[in-house]
Design an enzyme around this catalytic site. Structure first.
Site, PDB file in Angstrom:
ATOM      1  N   ASP A 262       0.884  -1.165   0.022  1.00  0.00           N
ATOM      2  CA  ASP A 262      -0.118  -0.246   0.012  1.00  0.00           C
ATOM      3  C   ASP A 262       0.843   1.199  -0.088  1.00  0.00           C
ATOM      4  OD1 ASP A 262      -2.388  -1.698   0.188  1.00  0.00           O
ATOM      5  OD2 ASP A 262      -1.999  -1.567   2.408  1.00  0.00           O
TER       6      ASP A 262
ATOM      7  N   LYS B 169       2.098   2.166  -5.148  1.00  0.00           N
ATOM      8  CA  LYS B 169       2.845   1.783  -6.377  1.00  0.00           C
ATOM      9  C   LYS B 169       2.065   2.030  -7.332  1.00  0.00           C
ATOM     10  CE  LYS B 169       3.424  -2.471  -4.397  1.00  0.00           C
ATOM     11  NZ  LYS B 169       3.075  -1.889  -2.965  1.00  0.00           N
TER      12      LYS B 169
ATOM     13  N   GLN C 249       2.388  -6.030  -3.212  1.00  0.00           N
ATOM     14  CA  GLN C 249       2.388  -5.966  -1.708  1.00  0.00           C
ATOM     15  C   GLN C 249       3.792  -5.333  -1.354  1.00  0.00           C
ATOM     16  OE1 GLN C 249       1.662  -9.456  -3.096  1.00  0.00           O
ATOM     17  NE2 GLN C 249      -0.267  -8.453  -2.544  1.00  0.00           N
TER      18      GLN C 249
ATOM     19  N   GLY D 202      -4.223  -4.538  -4.204  1.00  0.00           N
ATOM     20  CA  GLY D 202      -5.282  -3.452  -4.701  1.00  0.00           C
ATOM     21  C   GLY D 202      -4.361  -1.938  -5.031  1.00  0.00           C
ATOM     22  N   HIS D 203      -4.348  -2.149  -6.384  1.00  0.00           N
ATOM     23  CA  HIS D 203      -3.274  -0.765  -6.895  1.00  0.00           C
ATOM     24  C   HIS D 203      -4.313   0.439  -7.234  1.00  0.00           C
ATOM     25  CE1 HIS D 203       0.302  -3.538  -7.570  1.00  0.00           C
ATOM     26  NE2 HIS D 203       0.239  -3.260  -6.278  1.00  0.00           N
TER      27      HIS D 203
HETATM   28  P1  IMP Z   1      -2.463 -12.721   2.123  1.00  0.00           P
HETATM   29  O1  IMP Z   1      -1.617 -11.914   0.927  1.00  0.00           O
HETATM   30  O2  IMP Z   1      -4.016 -12.639   1.526  1.00  0.00           O
HETATM   31  O3  IMP Z   1      -2.221 -14.201   2.496  1.00  0.00           O
HETATM   32  O4  IMP Z   1      -2.291 -11.724   3.169  1.00  0.00           O
HETATM   33  C1  IMP Z   1      -1.046 -11.944   4.327  1.00  0.00           C
HETATM   34  C2  IMP Z   1      -0.792 -10.505   4.710  1.00  0.00           C
HETATM   35  O5  IMP Z   1      -0.413  -9.621   3.540  1.00  0.00           O
HETATM   36  C3  IMP Z   1      -1.791  -9.759   5.476  1.00  0.00           C
HETATM   37  O6  IMP Z   1      -1.430  -9.080   6.650  1.00  0.00           O
HETATM   38  C4  IMP Z   1      -2.485  -9.134   4.303  1.00  0.00           C
HETATM   39  O7  IMP Z   1      -2.971  -7.653   4.709  1.00  0.00           O
HETATM   40  C5  IMP Z   1      -1.189  -8.616   3.958  1.00  0.00           C
HETATM   41  N1  IMP Z   1      -1.399  -7.938   2.291  1.00  0.00           N
HETATM   42  C6  IMP Z   1      -1.618  -8.923   1.203  1.00  0.00           C
HETATM   43  N2  IMP Z   1      -1.619  -8.228   0.050  1.00  0.00           N
HETATM   44  C7  IMP Z   1      -1.657  -6.844   0.481  1.00  0.00           C
HETATM   45  C8  IMP Z   1      -1.453  -5.521  -0.328  1.00  0.00           C
HETATM   46  O8  IMP Z   1      -1.801  -5.710  -1.470  1.00  0.00           O
HETATM   47  N3  IMP Z   1      -1.280  -4.521   0.520  1.00  0.00           N
HETATM   48  C9  IMP Z   1      -0.984  -4.564   1.809  1.00  0.00           C
HETATM   49  N4  IMP Z   1      -1.232  -5.711   2.585  1.00  0.00           N
HETATM   50  C10 IMP Z   1      -1.229  -6.800   1.891  1.00  0.00           C
END
Ligand code: IMP
Length: 426
Positions: free
Chosen positions: A15, A18, A226, A42-43
């Site tokens: 977040d 990017k 991420q 989520g971009h």
């Molecule tokens: P997962 O990727 O859904 O397995 O989540 C694992 C961890 O990564 C959690 O803390 C999510 O909130 C975090 N996370 C996954 N994708 C994003 C992203 O695009 N932005 C911020 N945090 C993310």
């Protein structure tokens, strides 16, 4: 021909903005390659009054002359991708012939979501706080060598159905003991077949496409999803995602070799946020309250309020080392506009000692307390600035000090969501 490949990735917990930086940089790119992750990302990109939230499709899709590839290191929820493509088509953004899906990418199937959500429920207080999109279980299947890949969407219907039925049967067999919801094989097959019909024309050999683009000297952006501290190897394990969000992951995910990379742009916020569980040394409820009150810092994928804290130089210095950052893109500077004092974490205090490097264990990380250096706030809006010199002097001091602390030069500064609210340092 000299390769012109730039990696753009997050230096914190995701977040970082990017999407916006990629959209701006895509003005001077031919290709944008998404390296890893899935629709957990989520971009957000704002163009004039239009707001786009992209989950799997690279941000370059919003520039009509840019080609996009969802590369083999990504995991793709077929129905989710179809929904995203349809959403773009409705808004007159052409995807056919411009968007390509690597046959090497693994599929996220409905039972992966059931495992993700069921496992989180079982973890209770120790939950990771995943997005519930099935990302971890899809990557687990990939590592266990039982995953289905996007290329299999091109199989004859009967064979694709057989392979899905086999996976769903294995899931249902284990479901009761594990506390996962059971899944209907028939419904899954129907969902995947419908998506396959839409996605087949997008399928390609991702590695071949990437290499052709590199060899012909195209300007390529590799989009990381991420952020560094969600990387499964280098993040705050186990509070991480299941892919490699660092520069190495950009290479393995796309098949572009490290020797072709000439630039690594690290995107970071002027403060810190994270979504989900896990250590966060500089977390500050008052700052969170303030930013949420301004309508900022709500997740674009899940809508969750993000945890907020001060800039953590210990963290970002490590991220600069891990990724070989050649320049930084700092976003959300305007989030700090109203503050009189702005602390920056310069060390971690643990068991009476001060450390300049983060610890390995999440449990030790959770016990660290921040050592702050406090900067004076500029207390005036930065949103109208379009040149470095137009920033308040105290804001320039803050940014320059951060760059020095973390050991990477300032490249891009962003002072709002709009494309025009972006300028280069110096
Ligand atoms: P997962 O990727 O859904 O397995 O989540 C694992 C961890 O990564 C959690 O803390 C999510 O909130 C975090 N996370 C996954 N994708 C994003 C992203 O695009 N932005 C911020 N945090 C993310």
């Amino acid at each position: 021909m000299k390769p012109r490949v730039t990696i753009v990735l997050g230096l914190q917990w995701g977040d970082e903005g990017k999407g916006k930086i990629l959209d701006v940089m895509a003005a001077e790119a031919d290709w944008v390659l998404r390296a890893q992750g899935g629709n957990n990302a989520g971009h957000t990109v704002e163009i004039g009054k239009e707001k786009y939230v992209l989950h799997l499709v690279p941000s370059g899709i919003l520039r009509s002359d840019v080609s996009c590839l969802i590369a083999g290191g990504a995991v793709v929820d077929p129905a989710g991708l179809v929904k995203e493509i349809e959403g773009l088509t409705k808004r007159k953004i052409r995807t056919r012939g411009r968007l390509h899906l690597a046959a090497q990418a693994h599929l996220v199937l409905p039972h992966h979501r059931a495992v993700d959500q069921g496992s989180e429920k079982r973890r209770g207080h120790g939950k990771i706080g995943t997005t519930g999109r099935g990302i971890g279980p899809a990557y687990s299947d990939k590592a266990a060598r039982v995953g289905l890949r996007a290329g299999e969407l091109a199989l004859p219907t009967k064979e694709l159905g057989r392979r899905i039925r086999e996976r769903v049967a294995a899931h249902n067999h284990a479901a009761s003991a594990q506390g996962w919801d059971k899944i209907s094989a028939t419904r899954t097959i129907r969902e995947i077949e419908r998506a396959a019909r839409v996605l087949r024309p997008y399928l390609a050999d991702g590695v071949m496409l990437a290499h052709q683009a590199v060899a012909s000297g195209k300007r390529i952006l590799i989009e990381g999803a991420q952020g560094t501290f969600l990387d499964v190897d280098h993040g705050t394990y186990p509070f991480v995602t299941s892919s490699h969000c660092t520069a190495g992951g950009a290479c393995t995910g796309t098949g572009v070799p490290p020797t072709a990379i000439h630039r690594v742009v690290g995107v970071l916020k002027a403060y810190t946020t994270r979504v989900g569980g896990g250590p966060f040394v500089t977390e500050d409820g008052t700052l969170g309250h303030l930013l949420h009150g301004m309508g900022r810092e709500f997740g674009s994928t899940t809508g969750r309020a993000r945890r907020c804290g001060w800039f953590d130089a210990v963290l970002v210095r490590r991220a600069v080392q891990l990724n070989g950052v050649t320049e930084m893109a700092i976003t959300n500077l305007d989030g700090l506009d109203g503050l009189e004092k702005i602390p920056v974490c310069v060390g971690y205090r643990l068991n009476g000692k001060i450390f300049r490097e983060p610890p390995v264990e999440a449990s030790a990380w959770a016990k660290c307390r921040p050592v702050y250096r406090v900067f004076e706030g500029w207390c005036e809006p930065t949103t109208e600035a379009r040149h470095w010199k137009q920033l308040p002097r105290k804001a320039r001091t803050y940014l320059s000090a951060i760059a020095e602390m973390v050991g990477a030069p300032l490249g891009i500064i962003s002072v709002g969501a709009g494309r025009d609210q972006t300028f280069r340092h110096g």
